[in-house]
Design an enzyme around this catalytic site. Structure first.
Site, short mmCIF file in Angstrom:
data_model
loop_
_atom_site.label_atom_id
_atom_site.label_comp_id
_atom_site.label_asym_id
_atom_site.label_seq_id
_atom_site.Cartn_x
_atom_site.Cartn_y
_atom_site.Cartn_z
N ASN A 105 2.34 1.37 4.32
CA ASN A 105 2.62 0.10 5.03
C ASN A 105 2.27 0.23 6.52
O ASN A 105 2.94 -0.34 7.39
CB ASN A 105 4.09 -0.35 4.87
CG ASN A 105 4.27 -1.81 5.24
OD1 ASN A 105 3.38 -2.63 5.03
ND2 ASN A 105 5.42 -2.16 5.78
N CYS A 124 0.87 -1.18 0.00
CA CYS A 124 0.00 0.00 0.00
C CYS A 124 0.90 1.23 0.00
O CYS A 124 2.09 1.12 -0.35
CB CYS A 124 -0.97 -0.02 1.18
SG CYS A 124 -0.18 0.05 2.80
P1 4NP Z 1 -1.80 2.80 4.17
O1 4NP Z 1 -2.40 4.15 4.78
O2 4NP Z 1 -1.23 3.16 2.80
O3 4NP Z 1 -2.97 1.90 4.05
O4 4NP Z 1 -0.76 2.34 5.16
C1 4NP Z 1 -1.63 5.30 4.98
C2 4NP Z 1 -0.86 5.42 6.12
C3 4NP Z 1 -0.11 6.58 6.32
C4 4NP Z 1 -0.15 7.59 5.40
C5 4NP Z 1 -0.93 7.45 4.25
C6 4NP Z 1 -1.65 6.29 4.04
N1 4NP Z 1 0.58 8.79 5.62
O5 4NP Z 1 0.48 9.68 4.79
O6 4NP Z 1 1.30 8.87 6.61
#
Ligand code: 4NP
Length: 130
Positions: free
Chosen positions: A14, A11
């Site tokens: 992560n 993703c």
């Molecule tokens: P993930 O969600 O891609 O499902 O892990 C996210 C987690 C953190 C962030 C973006 C998406 N972020 O911008 O920190």
């Protein structure tokens, strides 16, 4: 000799979706006594966790949304073996995008959980070992 299928879930961060997909898929294969047939891991595109070597080492790199897919396709070496696709392609309810829950409420995580559970069963079924 047991043949190992290796799967990397990807993703953006992560933090949410790919670790959830990894844990749910691991649980599904554990319950069916298939864990020795798999290597399962997760990574995110944001911090460049996904290195070129992963495209040679993993059989499947399964990502969550179109943005992940675009990022992965842009770095995938041409001669690498990994099948790179949306994990949601295995959703029996045909909801192909596993949406980012990070800035939303708990409902998004609940929905992701149900979706990655359906996809885990669908993916396992597609490998024709169940
Ligand atoms: P993930 O969600 O891609 O499902 O892990 C996210 C987690 C953190 C962030 C973006 C998406 N972020 O911008 O920190």
């Amino acid at each position: 000799m047991t043949e190992i299928t290796s799967v990397l879930f990807v993703c953006l961060g992560n933090i949410c979706r790919s670790p959830m997909a990894e844990a749910v898929f691991q649980s599904v294969i554990d319950k069916r006594n298939y864990s020795s047939n798999f290597r399962v891991d997760s990574a995110g595109t944001a911090d460049y966790h996904v290195c070129k070597q992963d495209f040679y080492e993993f059989d499947y790199i399964l990502c969550m949304d179109e943005s992940n897919l675009q990022d992965l396709r842009s770095i995938q070496p041409a001669n690498s073996k990994a099948v790179v696709k949306l994990f949601g392609k295995y959703d029996s309810e045909k909801d192909e995008i596993i949406r980012d829950p990070y800035y939303g409420g708990v409902d998004g995580f609940d929905y992701n959980f149900a979706q990655v559970t359906r996809c885990s069963h669908g993916f396992l079924k597609s490998l024709s070992i169940v």
